[in-house]
Design a protein around this motif. Structure first.
Motif, PDB file in Angstrom:
ATOM      1  N   VAL A 182      -4.303   9.658  -5.898  1.00  0.00           N
ATOM      2  CA  VAL A 182      -5.348   9.325  -6.555  1.00  0.00           C
ATOM      3  C   VAL A 182      -5.139   7.901  -6.727  1.00  0.00           C
ATOM      4  O   VAL A 182      -5.593   6.324  -6.926  1.00  0.00           O
ATOM      5  CB  VAL A 182      -6.107  10.284  -7.786  1.00  0.00           C
ATOM      6  N   ASP A 183      -3.958   7.742  -8.244  1.00  0.00           N
ATOM      7  CA  ASP A 183      -3.789   6.551  -7.957  1.00  0.00           C
ATOM      8  C   ASP A 183      -2.861   6.792  -9.894  1.00  0.00           C
ATOM      9  O   ASP A 183      -2.287   7.793 -10.057  1.00  0.00           O
ATOM     10  CB  ASP A 183      -4.865   6.128  -9.647  1.00  0.00           C
ATOM     11  N   VAL A 184      -1.873   5.185  -9.827  1.00  0.00           N
ATOM     12  CA  VAL A 184      -0.978   5.434 -10.650  1.00  0.00           C
ATOM     13  C   VAL A 184      -0.709   4.111 -11.802  1.00  0.00           C
ATOM     14  O   VAL A 184      -0.325   2.927 -11.262  1.00  0.00           O
ATOM     15  CB  VAL A 184       0.547   5.323  -9.721  1.00  0.00           C
ATOM     16  N   ALA A 185      -0.430   4.701 -12.255  1.00  0.00           N
ATOM     17  CA  ALA A 185      -0.219   3.220 -13.511  1.00  0.00           C
ATOM     18  C   ALA A 185       1.566   3.239 -14.000  1.00  0.00           C
ATOM     19  O   ALA A 185       1.539   3.945 -14.563  1.00  0.00           O
ATOM     20  CB  ALA A 185      -1.358   3.404 -14.757  1.00  0.00           C
ATOM     21  N   LEU A 239       3.166  -1.135  -6.956  1.00  0.00           N
ATOM     22  CA  LEU A 239       3.451   0.430  -6.938  1.00  0.00           C
ATOM     23  C   LEU A 239       2.381   1.133  -6.512  1.00  0.00           C
ATOM     24  O   LEU A 239       2.345   2.000  -5.930  1.00  0.00           O
ATOM     25  CB  LEU A 239       4.302   0.575  -8.090  1.00  0.00           C
ATOM     26  N   PRO A 240       0.804   0.712  -7.261  1.00  0.00           N
ATOM     27  CA  PRO A 240      -0.402   1.841  -7.188  1.00  0.00           C
ATOM     28  C   PRO A 240      -0.706   1.371  -6.155  1.00  0.00           C
ATOM     29  O   PRO A 240      -0.947   2.408  -4.711  1.00  0.00           O
ATOM     30  CB  PRO A 240      -1.281   0.626  -9.075  1.00  0.00           C
ATOM     31  N   HIS A 241      -0.805  -0.339  -5.078  1.00  0.00           N
ATOM     32  CA  HIS A 241      -1.445  -0.307  -4.266  1.00  0.00           C
ATOM     33  C   HIS A 241      -0.542   0.540  -2.576  1.00  0.00           C
ATOM     34  O   HIS A 241      -1.540   0.854  -2.312  1.00  0.00           O
ATOM     35  CB  HIS A 241      -1.504  -1.957  -4.194  1.00  0.00           C
ATOM     36  N   MET A 242       0.424   0.157  -3.310  1.00  0.00           N
ATOM     37  CA  MET A 242       1.531   1.775  -2.090  1.00  0.00           C
ATOM     38  C   MET A 242       1.099   2.276  -1.871  1.00  0.00           C
ATOM     39  O   MET A 242       1.864   3.462  -1.179  1.00  0.00           O
ATOM     40  CB  MET A 242       3.172   0.945  -2.605  1.00  0.00           C
ATOM     41  N   ALA A 243       1.270   3.409  -3.549  1.00  0.00           N
ATOM     42  CA  ALA A 243       1.032   4.862  -3.560  1.00  0.00           C
ATOM     43  C   ALA A 243      -0.071   6.007  -3.182  1.00  0.00           C
ATOM     44  O   ALA A 243      -0.304   6.637  -3.492  1.00  0.00           O
ATOM     45  CB  ALA A 243       1.454   5.542  -5.551  1.00  0.00           C
ATOM     46  N   ARG A 244      -1.185   4.615  -3.481  1.00  0.00           N
ATOM     47  CA  ARG A 244      -2.496   5.018  -3.168  1.00  0.00           C
ATOM     48  C   ARG A 244      -2.827   6.761  -2.306  1.00  0.00           C
ATOM     49  O   ARG A 244      -2.311   5.635  -1.529  1.00  0.00           O
ATOM     50  CB  ARG A 244      -3.701   4.878  -3.474  1.00  0.00           C
ATOM     51  N   GLY A 245      -3.281   7.549  -2.208  1.00  0.00           N
ATOM     52  CA  GLY A 245      -3.874   8.451  -0.840  1.00  0.00           C
ATOM     53  C   GLY A 245      -1.377   8.653   0.182  1.00  0.00           C
ATOM     54  O   GLY A 245      -1.633   9.429   0.759  1.00  0.00           O
TER      55      GLY A 245
END
Length: 417
Positions: free
Chosen positions: A58-61, A389-395
């Protein structure tokens, strides 16, 4: 075969605009988990705080700072020449690129002219460094996706490059070989033969890597359409290097803002269009081929020019030759003062940027007129690239997150500094 031709064989791969995030059921609770900090022998000490719905991200930080060494602050207590050794230890997979960015900034402060032999040698060595860095990326990236053989093959060729670095500097990784004004030592006997031997085998070895991965169904399934980013988002997030070029933007400082005479070399800037993990792989593979070509051109230039000076003739910057020190007390005193007190650039500031294996690496230096820098700051590509990275990882899935980290090729020594 070009990047575009390779992608054309896989017509079923959707464009980034067609890739949609899986729908998340609103009634489900998400779970927040830690990933890492990873062991330093992977991609560095990186902790990710991941919010998951099942196995879907869903999200990553990203949480950084576990490898903070205070290198920029430490450089303020060193003379300009002695501070070179600290630059090796930021991006420890591309020390010569760090050396180059730093010495170019100091030379700009000094208005120092560098002999042509030193400039050509710098180009040759940083391109070998680019190949060595990409080989570590390739091996660890493949290993993250369970491809063991590529890791062993990549490190086999990297060892040959490290042997060349050891030949010229005495050190395999932390070379500190580039110095303000030129090189620490002249290129040794055997350098030409060692580089030629490597350049002879490397194109065939790249063919071997691609034979293992490029059309491998498992590799394609784990990389194509995963972590796609378009050029607009990449630019907005400050992404540079292969990650940006994989979105179709041909931004490479060696072409767009040339340094060290790169404008006189013939080479292409590989790009792709989908901006996913697979395209980032293709771009780096093509970059290794271009680096081999640049190395060939630089080696031929060194052969054509023959022996010559490798350090500036400005005696306020370069110590006297050893032959003078044994004959002259004044030369000995001058040598002693340079290495104990250092040279003093005029007041001012300077910025020098180079294209490192990870992207745009810049060094900003402020001089207060003393023998030590007032302030040193690095524009580190690993640090900036990580925010995409968060932009690429969501979903995507948790398993894809591992591949995404590898595709960005971060070095945490450079992120934390």
């Amino acid at each position: 075969m070009t990047v575009a031709e390779i992608r054309a064989r896989n017509l079923s791969i959707p464009a980034p605009s067609q890739i949609t995030r899986p729908a998340l059921a609103g009634e489900k609770e998400t779970m927040v988990l830690n990933m890492g900090p990873h062991h330093p022998s992977t991609h560095g000490v990186l902790r990710l705080v991941v919010e998951l719905d099942g196995e879907t991200v869903v999200d990553v930080a990203p949480d950084i700072g576990f490898l903070h060494t205070g290198i920029e602050k430490t450089m303020e207590s060193k003379t300009y020449q002695k501070a070179v050794v600290l630059t090796d230890r930021t991006d420890y997979l591309a020390p010569l690129s760090n050396n180059l960015s730093y010495v170019l900034a100091v030379e700009k402060l000094l208005g120092c002219e560098v002999p042509e032999r030193a400039t050509v040698a710098r180009v040759l060595l940083v391109e070998l460094q680019r190949i060595a860095s990409h080989l570590v990326w390739l091996g660890t990236h493949a290993l993250d996706l369970a491809a063991m053989s590529v890791f062993l093959y990549g490190f086999r060729e990297r060892e040959q490059i490290l042997d060349i670095f050891e030949l010229v500097s005495g050190a395999r990784m932390m070379t500190s070989y580039f110095r303000v004004g030129g090189l620490a030592y002249d290129l040794p006997a055997g350098f030409d033969a060692a580089v030629e031997a490597f350049l002879q085998i490397m194109p065939g070895r790249i063919d071997e890597y691609e034979a293992l991965l490029t059309d491998n169904p498992l590799w394609i399934e784990r990389t194509q359409g995963i972590g796609a980013i378009d050029s607009e988002a990449a630019i907005a997030l400050g992404l540079t290097g292969p990650g940006l070029r994989a979105t179709g933007v041909a931004w490479d400082l060696r072409k767009t803002m040339p340094y060290c005479g790169y404008e006189t070399y013939s080479f292409a800037i590989p790009t792709a269009t989908h901006g996913d993990i697979y395209d980032r792989y293709l771009v780096r593979m093509a970059e290794m081929r271009e680096s081999v070509s640049i190395c060939r051109q630089a080696l031929q230039r060194l052969r054509d020019m023959g022996p010559g000076p490798y350090m500036t003739s400005d005696r306020k910057i370069a110590p006297p030759p050893k032959s003078e020190i044994t004959q002259s007390m004044e030369a000995l005193i001058h040598h002693f003062k340079l290495w104990t007190e250092g040279f003093k650039p005029p007041r001012g500031d300077a910025l020098a940027a180079v294209e490192s294996p990870r992207g745009e690496l810049a060094t900003y230096i402020v001089s207060d007129g003393s023998a030590k820098p007032y302030r040193v700051h690095f524009r580190a590509p690993s640090f900036v690239n990580l925010q995409s990275l968060p932009h690429m990882a969501r979903g995507h899935l948790v398993a894809d997150l591992v591949a995404l980290i590898a595709s960005l090729d971060p070095v945490l020594g450079e992120v934390d500094r």
